[in-house]
Scaffold this motif. Sequence first.
Motif, PDB file in Angstrom:
ATOM      1  N   VAL A   1       0.854  -1.193   0.000  1.00  0.00           N
ATOM      2  CA  VAL A   1       0.000   0.000   0.000  1.00  0.00           C
ATOM      3  C   VAL A   1       0.893   1.247   0.000  1.00  0.00           C
ATOM      4  N   ALA A   2       1.946   1.224   0.820  1.00  0.00           N
ATOM      5  CA  ALA A   2       2.855   2.378   0.868  1.00  0.00           C
ATOM      6  C   ALA A   2       3.505   2.615  -0.496  1.00  0.00           C
ATOM      7  N   ALA A   3       3.761   1.533  -1.232  1.00  0.00           N
ATOM      8  CA  ALA A   3       4.343   1.689  -2.578  1.00  0.00           C
ATOM      9  C   ALA A   3       3.345   2.386  -3.507  1.00  0.00           C
ATOM     10  N   CYS A   4       2.056   2.028  -3.384  1.00  0.00           N
ATOM     11  CA  CYS A   4       1.022   2.714  -4.194  1.00  0.00           C
ATOM     12  C   CYS A   4       0.995   4.196  -3.836  1.00  0.00           C
ATOM     13  N   ALA A   5       1.120   4.486  -2.533  1.00  0.00           N
ATOM     14  CA  ALA A   5       1.103   5.884  -2.092  1.00  0.00           C
ATOM     15  C   ALA A   5       2.300   6.634  -2.673  1.00  0.00           C
ATOM     16  N   ALA A   6       3.461   5.992  -2.636  1.00  0.00           N
ATOM     17  CA  ALA A   6       4.680   6.635  -3.162  1.00  0.00           C
ATOM     18  C   ALA A   6       4.523   6.905  -4.657  1.00  0.00           C
ATOM     19  N   ARG A   7       3.933   5.957  -5.366  1.00  0.00           N
ATOM     20  CA  ARG A   7       3.712   6.142  -6.814  1.00  0.00           C
ATOM     21  C   ARG A   7       2.795   7.341  -7.054  1.00  0.00           C
ATOM     22  N   GLN A   8       1.732   7.418  -6.242  1.00  0.00           N
ATOM     23  CA  GLN A   8       0.776   8.526  -6.419  1.00  0.00           C
ATOM     24  C   GLN A   8       1.418   9.882  -6.121  1.00  0.00           C
ATOM     25  N   VAL A   9       2.256   9.916  -5.065  1.00  0.00           N
ATOM     26  CA  VAL A   9       2.915  11.177  -4.722  1.00  0.00           C
ATOM     27  C   VAL A   9       3.864  11.582  -5.842  1.00  0.00           C
ATOM     28  N   ARG A  10       4.639  10.640  -6.333  1.00  0.00           N
ATOM     29  CA  ARG A  10       5.584  10.951  -7.405  1.00  0.00           C
ATOM     30  C   ARG A  10       4.848  11.533  -8.618  1.00  0.00           C
ATOM     31  N   GLU A  11       3.747  10.832  -9.009  1.00  0.00           N
ATOM     32  CA  GLU A  11       3.043  11.271 -10.219  1.00  0.00           C
ATOM     33  C   GLU A  11       2.378  12.630 -10.015  1.00  0.00           C
ATOM     34  N   CYS A  12       1.799  12.845  -8.831  1.00  0.00           N
ATOM     35  CA  CYS A  12       1.117  14.126  -8.606  1.00  0.00           C
ATOM     36  C   CYS A  12       2.124  15.269  -8.459  1.00  0.00           C
ATOM     37  N   LEU A  13       3.277  14.981  -7.847  1.00  0.00           N
ATOM     38  CA  LEU A  13       4.324  16.012  -7.746  1.00  0.00           C
ATOM     39  C   LEU A  13       4.813  16.395  -9.150  1.00  0.00           C
TER      40      LEU A  13
ATOM     41  N   ALA B   1      11.697  12.433   3.197  1.00  0.00           N
ATOM     42  CA  ALA B   1      13.039  12.786   2.708  1.00  0.00           C
ATOM     43  C   ALA B   1      13.164  12.410   1.230  1.00  0.00           C
ATOM     44  N   LYS B   2      12.530  11.314   0.835  1.00  0.00           N
ATOM     45  CA  LYS B   2      12.585  10.910  -0.582  1.00  0.00           C
ATOM     46  C   LYS B   2      11.765  11.864  -1.458  1.00  0.00           C
ATOM     47  N   VAL B   3      10.672  12.389  -0.901  1.00  0.00           N
ATOM     48  CA  VAL B   3       9.868  13.363  -1.662  1.00  0.00           C
ATOM     49  C   VAL B   3      10.723  14.608  -1.925  1.00  0.00           C
ATOM     50  N   VAL B   4      11.452  15.055  -0.904  1.00  0.00           N
ATOM     51  CA  VAL B   4      12.326  16.229  -1.059  1.00  0.00           C
ATOM     52  C   VAL B   4      13.398  15.937  -2.120  1.00  0.00           C
ATOM     53  N   GLU B   5      13.969  14.752  -2.034  1.00  0.00           N
ATOM     54  CA  GLU B   5      15.013  14.349  -2.993  1.00  0.00           C
ATOM     55  C   GLU B   5      14.447  14.392  -4.426  1.00  0.00           C
ATOM     56  N   HIS B   6      13.216  13.897  -4.573  1.00  0.00           N
ATOM     57  CA  HIS B   6      12.607  13.853  -5.906  1.00  0.00           C
ATOM     58  C   HIS B   6      12.301  15.258  -6.431  1.00  0.00           C
ATOM     59  N   LYS B   7      11.913  16.130  -5.528  1.00  0.00           N
ATOM     60  CA  LYS B   7      11.659  17.527  -5.920  1.00  0.00           C
ATOM     61  C   LYS B   7      12.897  18.097  -6.610  1.00  0.00           C
TER      62      LYS B   7
ATOM     63  N   LYS C   1      15.364  16.388  -7.945  1.00  0.00           N
ATOM     64  CA  LYS C   1      15.677  15.591  -9.130  1.00  0.00           C
ATOM     65  C   LYS C   1      14.916  16.096 -10.361  1.00  0.00           C
ATOM     66  N   ILE C   2      13.661  16.483 -10.151  1.00  0.00           N
ATOM     67  CA  ILE C   2      12.869  16.928 -11.314  1.00  0.00           C
ATOM     68  C   ILE C   2      12.957  18.445 -11.505  1.00  0.00           C
ATOM     69  N   GLY C   3      13.626  19.141 -10.598  1.00  0.00           N
ATOM     70  CA  GLY C   3      13.784  20.595 -10.741  1.00  0.00           C
ATOM     71  C   GLY C   3      12.569  21.396 -10.310  1.00  0.00           C
ATOM     72  N   PHE C   4      11.767  20.834  -9.419  1.00  0.00           N
ATOM     73  CA  PHE C   4      10.603  21.576  -8.901  1.00  0.00           C
ATOM     74  C   PHE C   4      11.105  22.624  -7.915  1.00  0.00           C
ATOM     75  N   THR C   5      10.771  23.896  -8.161  1.00  0.00           N
ATOM     76  CA  THR C   5      11.320  24.950  -7.306  1.00  0.00           C
ATOM     77  C   THR C   5      10.319  25.421  -6.252  1.00  0.00           C
ATOM     78  N   GLY C   6       9.104  24.873  -6.287  1.00  0.00           N
ATOM     79  CA  GLY C   6       8.115  25.248  -5.273  1.00  0.00           C
ATOM     80  C   GLY C   6       8.456  24.620  -3.934  1.00  0.00           C
ATOM     81  N   LYS C   7       7.614  24.926  -2.943  1.00  0.00           N
ATOM     82  CA  LYS C   7       7.855  24.367  -1.604  1.00  0.00           C
ATOM     83  C   LYS C   7       7.067  23.066  -1.405  1.00  0.00           C
ATOM     84  N   ILE C   8       7.655  22.170  -0.632  1.00  0.00           N
ATOM     85  CA  ILE C   8       6.930  20.986  -0.156  1.00  0.00           C
ATOM     86  C   ILE C   8       6.302  21.381   1.179  1.00  0.00           C
TER      87      ILE C   8
END
Length: 447
Positions: free
Chosen positions: A171-183, A223-229, A231-238
Amino acid sequence: MADGTSTSGFDTVFGDIPEIKFEGPDTENLFAYRYYDKDQVVLGKRMEDHLRMAVCYWHTFCWDGYDIFGAGTFDRPWHNPANDREAADRKMAAAFEFFSKLGLPFYCFHDVDVCEYSPTPDELSNNLARMKDRLGAYQDETGTKLLWGTANLFSHPRYAAGGLTNPDPEVAACAARQVRECLEVTHALGGSNYVLWGGREGYDTLLNTDLSRELENFGRFLAKVVEHKYKIGFTGKILIEPKPHEPMYHQYDFDSASIHGFLQRFGIDKEVHVNIEPNHATLSGHSFAHEIATAVSLGVMGSIDINCGNYQNGWDTDQFNLDIRDITLALIELLPSGGLDTGGFNFDAKVRRQSSDLSDLFHAHIGGVDALARALLSAADLLERGDLAKLKAERYAGWDSDLGQFMTAGTTSLADIADRAKAEGIDGTHSSGRQEYLENLVNRSLK
Ligand code: XUL
Ligand code: CO
């Protein structure tokens, strides 16, 4: 749009309601702003730039008025289409028509809000990819911008025990996938922030919960969400949105102070900020102003979901906040710190279930917008007069004296202070905190 149809070719749904414009406090027109004049300069900045207001998708376009005791009550033409896909498309057309009519600069969404019903992870990915393009086209056409996007990790049955803190890694993997895609979608749409509200990140009973493991997992994922931000060059805030309980009995993101401690533990306190909501503040036993002051002081102030609860029952009733004094008290904490940077005021508020007409959506937002504008004018008056700041400075002036400097010096021990207090016969006489006088100053400045 001008020819009576929206981008997608659907008929307008708010056709007979005019564009909402500033007409001043004396207007009798209830489809007008009486205080929100977006170009008026207050404390050196345009009102629109101070407030950065956003309309939320979920309460305003997704909810049909159902509650646990009864079915939907609202007149929402976009909820009655031939099929789910058309419903989602009509909803988007209506949403952008509404944003434009209100003349507000931003909107916010959850991934599932903008998509048709998407029971499987693959369906949600595919539908979100399609809707990203439609959202982008509407943004280009209307000029409305995205304040933030967020993944809904709490509605689907798989998330009953949480998303990123679920006991089941699948379930956590599904959540991580959803966060990645929505970010990534938020980034592609030029969003100013990305929000994580830990809707079910918490527990109902400790009898089945490994609290230590869930918190570890939560911190690691963030911490992985921040890392991904990066990685993709998102300059907004988490942003993390504090809320102490509901839907879970206990939620990990209790309030701004506990979130800050949690972020520090995982080394991301400079990377993640908070999205403060007045009704969540009161649920945690705090005032709106307390949450803002705490976030400013800890350096984690991000954005605001503006609403309020009901003074009698304390639930998360998500009402439009018309309490000018309460908002003013929060603004005098926020504005001296520089105000909102990438954040804004998102109307995370819903009309009452009996307010079933389309026009009620307008009256609700107009009231909320004008309350924010009046609070801004009131806060500006208080800050410009400067008497509150002066009194506060006088109250703490002793810390600049020789004794104050001695006590705060890094080399001074507890015993040094105690010895000096004894030697000088210091008796610590109380001075008035003048609370009622100060409260009168606040009321004097209310507009
Ligand atoms: C729930 C709440 C959410 C978040 C986004 O109380 O406030 O709508 O703002 O998930
Ligand atoms: Co919210």
